[in-house]
Scaffold this motif. Structure first.
Motif, short mmCIF file in Angstrom:
data_model
loop_
_atom_site.label_atom_id
_atom_site.label_comp_id
_atom_site.label_asym_id
_atom_site.label_seq_id
_atom_site.Cartn_x
_atom_site.Cartn_y
_atom_site.Cartn_z
N SER A 1 0.88 -1.16 0.04
CA SER A 1 0.01 0.02 0.14
C SER A 1 1.00 1.24 0.04
O SER A 1 2.10 1.26 0.31
CB SER A 1 -0.94 -0.07 1.28
N THR B 1 0.99 4.02 2.02
CA THR B 1 1.35 4.03 3.39
C THR B 1 2.75 3.08 3.67
O THR B 1 3.74 3.77 4.07
CB THR B 1 0.40 4.05 4.42
N LEU C 1 5.76 4.40 1.78
CA LEU C 1 6.37 5.46 2.55
C LEU C 1 7.07 4.87 3.93
O LEU C 1 8.19 5.59 3.93
CB LEU C 1 5.26 6.33 3.08
N ILE D 1 4.96 4.29 11.07
CA ILE D 1 3.70 4.46 10.24
C ILE D 1 3.13 3.39 9.75
O ILE D 1 2.20 3.14 9.37
CB ILE D 1 4.15 5.75 9.17
N ALA D 2 4.30 2.48 9.47
CA ALA D 2 3.79 0.94 8.71
C ALA D 2 3.00 0.20 9.95
O ALA D 2 2.06 -0.26 9.57
CB ALA D 2 4.93 0.20 8.55
N LYS E 1 -0.55 1.99 10.15
CA LYS E 1 -1.49 1.44 8.96
C LYS E 1 -1.67 0.32 8.93
O LYS E 1 -2.80 -0.22 8.75
CB LYS E 1 -0.59 1.95 7.72
#
Length: 301
Positions: free
Chosen positions: A128, A130, A133, A287-288, A291
């Motif tokens: 994905s 995110t 990222l 952040i992973a 998410k």
């Protein structure tokens, strides 16, 4: 309501698994400086042979408890995983002799790129946005942490880089085998394979003289139990509840722990650029995780 409860339960298992893997990552990060110093007295292959032999012996009670799950297929998978694990540890341990503990930890973390690539190839699905990222953030952090002022790597760094590919394959395959096989049997099989292969290489390759100093024994025992038998059992068990990509992202924090313990135990100090890199690695991991947690909490229709 039932679907929501199932989603929450999966979310809790995923979070507990990820926290457990983070604890394992911290232990592995702490061992870089210990291994670097211990292998000054004891050559890498004998060090690995003894370390993993002790680890295998400590896992035997767990294997006995799961003996009804013993099969040639399960043992074969464990031994196969051990071949990749041996390649990773051999390259990493040898590389540590000609690079810093911090650099070795940073470069090993590049498996965060290879694991998602393997997942994408086998599933034909891209991560994905995110998650991408998070991966890119971790890669940028690792670049800041590992590259020198002239943007080059030394010979030890290149050797450690080889271990990254082996460790990535190991994480990927554990993710495939863990849901269907006993964690104790898989962990014991791979640890036994590393010990046997290390012994063979110790006998067929010329080795520097071995000195079983108190620190060498300290390094062996410290890495054999908390950083090997216990750590690989936990990893194999917990990868049932998370993904290989998530595992790789969590393991990308290993360089951060490596740098922390290198500072505490050996006085190695990160420059400002290295600190920025460490923050990027942690940002990518967090952040992973956020998410991934949101996606798991979302009930399926």
């Amino acid at each position: 309501m039932k679907v929501i409860l199932i989603g929450v339960n999966r979310l809790n298992k995923r979070r507990f698994a990820n926290l457990s893997l983070l604890a394992v990552t911290a232990v592995w990060g702490a061992t870089f400086i210990v291994v670097k110093q211990a292998t000054e007295d004891l050559p890498p292959y004998p060090f690995l042979a003894i370390r993993f032999a002790i680890a295998f012996l400590t896992l035997l009670p767990f294997v006995w408890g799961k003996r009804r799950h013993l099969s040639l297929k399960a043992v074969g998978k464990g031994l196969g995983l051990g071949c990749f694990l041996f390649g990773g540890y051999a390259a990493q341990t040898i590389g540590l002799q000609s690079t810093t503990a911090s650099n070795a930890g940073f470069i090993t973390g590049l498996s965060v790129v290879i694991v998602p690539l393997l997942v994408s190839i086998t599933t034909r699905k891209f991560p994905s946005p995110t998650l991408l990222l998070g991966i890119l953030s971790a890669v940028a952090g690792l670049a800041l942490l590992s590259l020198g002022d002239d943007l080059s790597l030394n010979s030890g760094d290149f050797i450690v880089l080889i271990c990254t590919f082996f460790f990535a394959l190991h994480i990927f395959l554990v993710g495939r085998y863990a849901p269907t096989e006993s964690a104790a049997i898989l962990a014991a099989g791979q640890i036994l394979a590393v010990s046997l292969l290390s012994t063979i290489f110790s006998l067929i390759l010329p080795q520097p003289s071995s000195h079983f100093t108190p620190y060498a024994w300290f390094g062996i025992l410290l890495t054999a139990i908390p950083a090997t038998s216990l750590a690989f059992y936990i990893q194999t068990k917990m990868q049932q509840f998370t993904t290989p990509t998530q595992t790789a992202l969590i393991c990308s924090a290993e360089p951060v722990f490596s740098a922390l313990f290198a500072f505490l135990l050996a006085g190695e100090i990160l420059p400002l650029r290295g600190l920025a890199g460490a923050m990027l690695v942690l940002f990518g991991m967090l952040i992973a995780e956020f998410k991934g947690s949101k996606e798991i909490a979302k009930p399926s229709k």
